[in-house]
Design a protein around this motif. Sequence first.
Motif, PDB file in Angstrom:
ATOM      1  N   ILE A  23      40.373 -94.073  23.358  1.00  0.00           N
ATOM      2  CA  ILE A  23      39.057 -94.139  22.966  1.00  0.00           C
ATOM      3  C   ILE A  23      38.341 -92.830  23.590  1.00  0.00           C
ATOM      4  N   SER A  24      37.595 -92.291  22.949  1.00  0.00           N
ATOM      5  CA  SER A  24      36.773 -91.077  23.007  1.00  0.00           C
ATOM      6  C   SER A  24      35.540 -91.221  22.915  1.00  0.00           C
ATOM      7  N   TYR A  25      34.660 -90.386  22.914  1.00  0.00           N
ATOM      8  CA  TYR A  25      33.201 -90.467  23.027  1.00  0.00           C
ATOM      9  C   TYR A  25      32.600 -90.668  21.501  1.00  0.00           C
ATOM     10  N   SER A  26      31.437 -91.349  21.423  1.00  0.00           N
ATOM     11  CA  SER A  26      30.752 -91.540  20.237  1.00  0.00           C
ATOM     12  C   SER A  26      31.429 -92.360  18.946  1.00  0.00           C
ATOM     13  N   ASN A  48      34.521 -91.955  18.405  1.00  0.00           N
ATOM     14  CA  ASN A  48      35.770 -91.451  18.040  1.00  0.00           C
ATOM     15  C   ASN A  48      36.853 -91.738  18.750  1.00  0.00           C
ATOM     16  N   THR A  96      41.361 -84.999  17.729  1.00  0.00           N
ATOM     17  CA  THR A  96      40.054 -86.138  17.520  1.00  0.00           C
ATOM     18  C   THR A  96      40.089 -86.752  16.223  1.00  0.00           C
ATOM     19  N   ARG A 133      35.256 -91.227  13.950  1.00  0.00           N
ATOM     20  CA  ARG A 133      34.939 -92.659  13.897  1.00  0.00           C
ATOM     21  C   ARG A 133      34.970 -92.933  12.353  1.00  0.00           C
TER      22      ARG A 133
END
Length: 176
Positions: free
Chosen positions: A144-147, A149, A161, A164
């Motif tokens: 899991i990354s930011y926003s 993504n 990356t 999403r």
Amino acid sequence: MNVDFQSDSDLRNDQIRVVVHAAKPTGEVTRLLRGIAALEQEVSSIVSVQSGGRLEVVRKNDIVAIEIDGELLLLKIFDSDAQQYRDNASAEPASEEPVSSPRIRTLAIKDGLAHFAKCLSKADFVRVSRQVIINLRYLQSLEISYSGNMMAKLSGGVTETVSRHYVTNLRKLLGA
């Protein structure tokens, strides 16, 4: 078995359509279809690319990821020692010595991502953003990354990356 050729003006010069006619599916039909599929895979297992004034032949299976960088495509591929790495990694280690990581090299070519993607297997290569395609054979994990993504970690230390907008499709392909 009869074999014949028919010209079809509806096809482009780079297209071939193979149709097998039989009264019913038999072992011979299955073997023929497998042979045709194997031939297609053998013929299409390499791609030649123009990079830095050189014409390079790249095995499609060695491509880890492809990304857009301005007007160039960056092909992240295993270098010539990659086969030895894969052979060593899959075999039982003969000693306590750890297997070294493969080296990734990057080829910069002038091509469009959508155009280049046409020569790749849809079963192995998947788009994970507007700028990146990855080879699922080298996918090690998703984090899991930011926003919304995610971060795709691939063999050889490559990370990409996952937008999403592409996460749902990727999860579906992975059976998650």
